[in-house]
Design a protein around this motif. Sequence first.
Motif, PDB file in Angstrom:
ATOM      1  N   TYR A 129     -22.268 -44.328  72.487  1.00  0.00           N
ATOM      2  CA  TYR A 129     -21.519 -45.236  71.614  1.00  0.00           C
ATOM      3  C   TYR A 129     -22.446 -46.002  70.669  1.00  0.00           C
ATOM      4  CZ  TYR A 129     -16.859 -44.723  73.633  1.00  0.00           C
ATOM      5  OH  TYR A 129     -15.632 -44.240  74.005  1.00  0.00           O
ATOM      6  N   SER A 130     -23.644 -46.337  71.145  1.00  0.00           N
ATOM      7  CA  SER A 130     -24.579 -47.121  70.331  1.00  0.00           C
ATOM      8  C   SER A 130     -25.558 -46.239  69.566  1.00  0.00           C
ATOM      9  CB  SER A 130     -25.355 -48.093  71.220  1.00  0.00           C
ATOM     10  OG  SER A 130     -26.135 -47.392  72.179  1.00  0.00           O
ATOM     11  N   GLU A 131     -25.340 -44.923  69.609  1.00  0.00           N
ATOM     12  CA  GLU A 131     -26.205 -43.960  68.922  1.00  0.00           C
ATOM     13  C   GLU A 131     -27.668 -44.121  69.331  1.00  0.00           C
ATOM     14  OE1 GLU A 131     -25.395 -44.467  64.764  1.00  0.00           O
ATOM     15  OE2 GLU A 131     -23.522 -43.334  64.873  1.00  0.00           O
ATOM     16  N   GLY A 132     -27.882 -44.187  70.632  1.00  0.00           N
ATOM     17  CA  GLY A 132     -29.235 -44.308  71.167  1.00  0.00           C
ATOM     18  C   GLY A 132     -29.762 -45.724  71.205  1.00  0.00           C
ATOM     19  N   GLY A 133     -28.931 -46.692  70.828  1.00  0.00           N
ATOM     20  CA  GLY A 133     -29.381 -48.075  70.743  1.00  0.00           C
ATOM     21  C   GLY A 133     -29.736 -48.701  72.074  1.00  0.00           C
ATOM     22  N   ILE A 134     -29.024 -48.326  73.142  1.00  0.00           N
ATOM     23  CA  ILE A 134     -29.291 -48.923  74.451  1.00  0.00           C
ATOM     24  C   ILE A 134     -30.671 -48.507  74.955  1.00  0.00           C
ATOM     25  CG2 ILE A 134     -28.515 -49.100  76.840  1.00  0.00           C
ATOM     26  CD1 ILE A 134     -26.735 -50.493  74.749  1.00  0.00           C
ATOM     27  N   THR A 135     -31.004 -47.230  74.818  1.00  0.00           N
ATOM     28  CA  THR A 135     -32.337 -46.765  75.210  1.00  0.00           C
ATOM     29  C   THR A 135     -33.413 -47.470  74.394  1.00  0.00           C
ATOM     30  OG1 THR A 135     -31.565 -44.581  75.926  1.00  0.00           O
ATOM     31  CG2 THR A 135     -33.874 -44.767  75.285  1.00  0.00           C
ATOM     32  N   GLU A 136     -33.186 -47.596  73.090  1.00  0.00           N
ATOM     33  CA  GLU A 136     -34.145 -48.290  72.224  1.00  0.00           C
ATOM     34  C   GLU A 136     -34.291 -49.752  72.640  1.00  0.00           C
ATOM     35  OE1 GLU A 136     -34.795 -49.472  67.499  1.00  0.00           O
ATOM     36  OE2 GLU A 136     -32.958 -48.455  68.145  1.00  0.00           O
ATOM     37  N   MET A 137     -33.175 -50.393  72.980  1.00  0.00           N
ATOM     38  CA  MET A 137     -33.193 -51.790  73.409  1.00  0.00           C
ATOM     39  C   MET A 137     -34.031 -51.962  74.668  1.00  0.00           C
ATOM     40  SD  MET A 137     -29.990 -54.123  74.748  1.00  0.00           S
ATOM     41  CE  MET A 137     -28.943 -53.633  73.379  1.00  0.00           C
ATOM     42  N   PHE A 138     -33.794 -51.098  75.655  1.00  0.00           N
ATOM     43  CA  PHE A 138     -34.533 -51.195  76.911  1.00  0.00           C
ATOM     44  C   PHE A 138     -36.019 -50.903  76.695  1.00  0.00           C
ATOM     45  CE2 PHE A 138     -30.634 -50.168  79.792  1.00  0.00           C
ATOM     46  CZ  PHE A 138     -30.064 -51.370  79.399  1.00  0.00           C
ATOM     47  N   ASP A 139     -36.324 -49.924  75.843  1.00  0.00           N
ATOM     48  CA  ASP A 139     -37.726 -49.600  75.554  1.00  0.00           C
ATOM     49  C   ASP A 139     -38.430 -50.778  74.885  1.00  0.00           C
ATOM     50  OD1 ASP A 139     -37.425 -47.101  76.646  1.00  0.00           O
ATOM     51  OD2 ASP A 139     -37.218 -46.055  74.731  1.00  0.00           O
ATOM     52  N   ASP A 140     -37.745 -51.420  73.934  1.00  0.00           N
ATOM     53  CA  ASP A 140     -38.329 -52.583  73.258  1.00  0.00           C
ATOM     54  C   ASP A 140     -38.577 -53.713  74.252  1.00  0.00           C
ATOM     55  OD1 ASP A 140     -38.462 -51.423  70.797  1.00  0.00           O
ATOM     56  OD2 ASP A 140     -36.753 -52.480  69.927  1.00  0.00           O
ATOM     57  N   TRP A 141     -37.608 -53.930  75.135  1.00  0.00           N
ATOM     58  CA  TRP A 141     -37.751 -55.012  76.115  1.00  0.00           C
ATOM     59  C   TRP A 141     -38.960 -54.768  77.007  1.00  0.00           C
ATOM     60  CZ3 TRP A 141     -38.165 -56.135  81.199  1.00  0.00           C
ATOM     61  CH2 TRP A 141     -37.901 -57.449  81.595  1.00  0.00           C
ATOM     62  N   ARG A 142     -39.104 -53.533  77.478  1.00  0.00           N
ATOM     63  CA  ARG A 142     -40.242 -53.209  78.353  1.00  0.00           C
ATOM     64  C   ARG A 142     -41.568 -53.343  77.603  1.00  0.00           C
ATOM     65  NH1 ARG A 142     -36.460 -49.024  80.142  1.00  0.00           N
ATOM     66  NH2 ARG A 142     -35.798 -49.489  82.281  1.00  0.00           N
ATOM     67  N   ARG A 143     -41.580 -52.936  76.334  1.00  0.00           N
ATOM     68  CA  ARG A 143     -42.808 -53.044  75.542  1.00  0.00           C
ATOM     69  C   ARG A 143     -43.193 -54.507  75.338  1.00  0.00           C
ATOM     70  NH1 ARG A 143     -43.119 -54.373  70.518  1.00  0.00           N
ATOM     71  NH2 ARG A 143     -40.925 -53.861  70.100  1.00  0.00           N
ATOM     72  N   ILE A 144     -42.229 -55.329  74.960  1.00  0.00           N
ATOM     73  CA  ILE A 144     -42.509 -56.740  74.692  1.00  0.00           C
ATOM     74  C   ILE A 144     -42.951 -57.462  75.960  1.00  0.00           C
ATOM     75  CG2 ILE A 144     -41.442 -58.929  74.002  1.00  0.00           C
ATOM     76  CD1 ILE A 144     -39.633 -57.267  72.120  1.00  0.00           C
ATOM     77  N   ASN A 145     -42.372 -57.070  77.093  1.00  0.00           N
ATOM     78  CA  ASN A 145     -42.681 -57.738  78.364  1.00  0.00           C
ATOM     79  C   ASN A 145     -43.728 -57.000  79.194  1.00  0.00           C
ATOM     80  OD1 ASN A 145     -40.607 -60.109  78.714  1.00  0.00           O
ATOM     81  ND2 ASN A 145     -39.462 -58.412  77.805  1.00  0.00           N
TER      82      ASN A 145
END
Length: 264
Positions: free
Chosen positions: A246-262
Motif C-alpha cells: 500500500y505504501s509502495e515500499g515506504g514501510i521498509t524504507e521507514m524501518f531501514d531509516d530508523w535503524r540507520r539513524i539509531n
Amino acid sequence: MSHFYSLLPFSSIVAAYGVKQMLGFTGLGFVFFVVISLLLLIPALLQIFQYYLKYDALTFHIKTSQVINQKHTLNFIAEEGIAEYVKRNSAKDDFVLQWGYNHEFYVLAQRRASLRGHLASTLMTDPQLNDAMYINWKKDVLSDIEKLTPAFIVDFDGSLRIETVNKVSGHRYKLEKNVYGIYPLYRLVDTHTSRKRSTATEILKSLTENDTRRTINNKIFDSNSVYIKYVNNLVMKDRLKEADIYSEGGITEMFDDWRRINNQ
C-alpha cells in the motif's frame, strides 16, 4: 505503559509491608510475605524480559504499541527520518509545523514550532480530539501559520488540506513528497503571492466561533487520514508485506531509516 501493570501486585505488597512494618511484622508473617512477593515478582520480571530483551528496539516499539492499542505507532518511527530530512533542508532559524499525533518531531528536527506556546501542545494530540476542548484551535493555528510562515508542514494525521492553508495564510505550500508513501510533507515555495496580508486577515476574522466547526472542519479534513490509519492498522496486525504494498515500499524504507539513524 501497560507492560508495567504486572508490577502493580508486587508493588502493592511492598507498600502493604511498609504499613505492617510499622505495626511489627516478624517471624512466619515475614517469611509468608517474602514468598508471596517472589511469586508475584517473577512473572512480572518474565513479562518485562520479553519486551526489553527478546525483541530489537523497533520490534519492541511495535509490540508494546499493540499491547496499548496505539493507533499512531508509525508516527513515532517515521518522525526520525522526516525530521532528518527537514533539518537537512531548512535553516536553523526556520519555523516548521507538525499536524497530527506526535511528541518529539520539533526536538528531532531541531526547529521551532510555528505556533504559540499553548497551541504547540494542542497539535501534539489527535487533531479530532481538540474540537471538544478548544473550539477555535484550527482558526488560531491557521493564524499562526500566516504570521510565522513555517518552511515545512508535515501531516502525520493525513487530515490537513493544504489548499485551505494556502488560501487563508496567503502563502503557497507545495507537496514536496509523500514520505514513506503515506505522510504528506509540504514545503513553502512563496509567501503572500495570491493574496495580500490584509485579505488573509479578513478571511481569518470571518471565521467566527459559529463558523469555525462548519467552515474549517469541512474544508481542512479529507480522507487521507483514513489511509494513514489503515496502513498503521496493517502494521499493528503484523501484515507488514501488505502495508509495504500500500505504501509502495515506504514501510521498509521507514524501518531501514530508523535503524540507520539509531545505529540498530
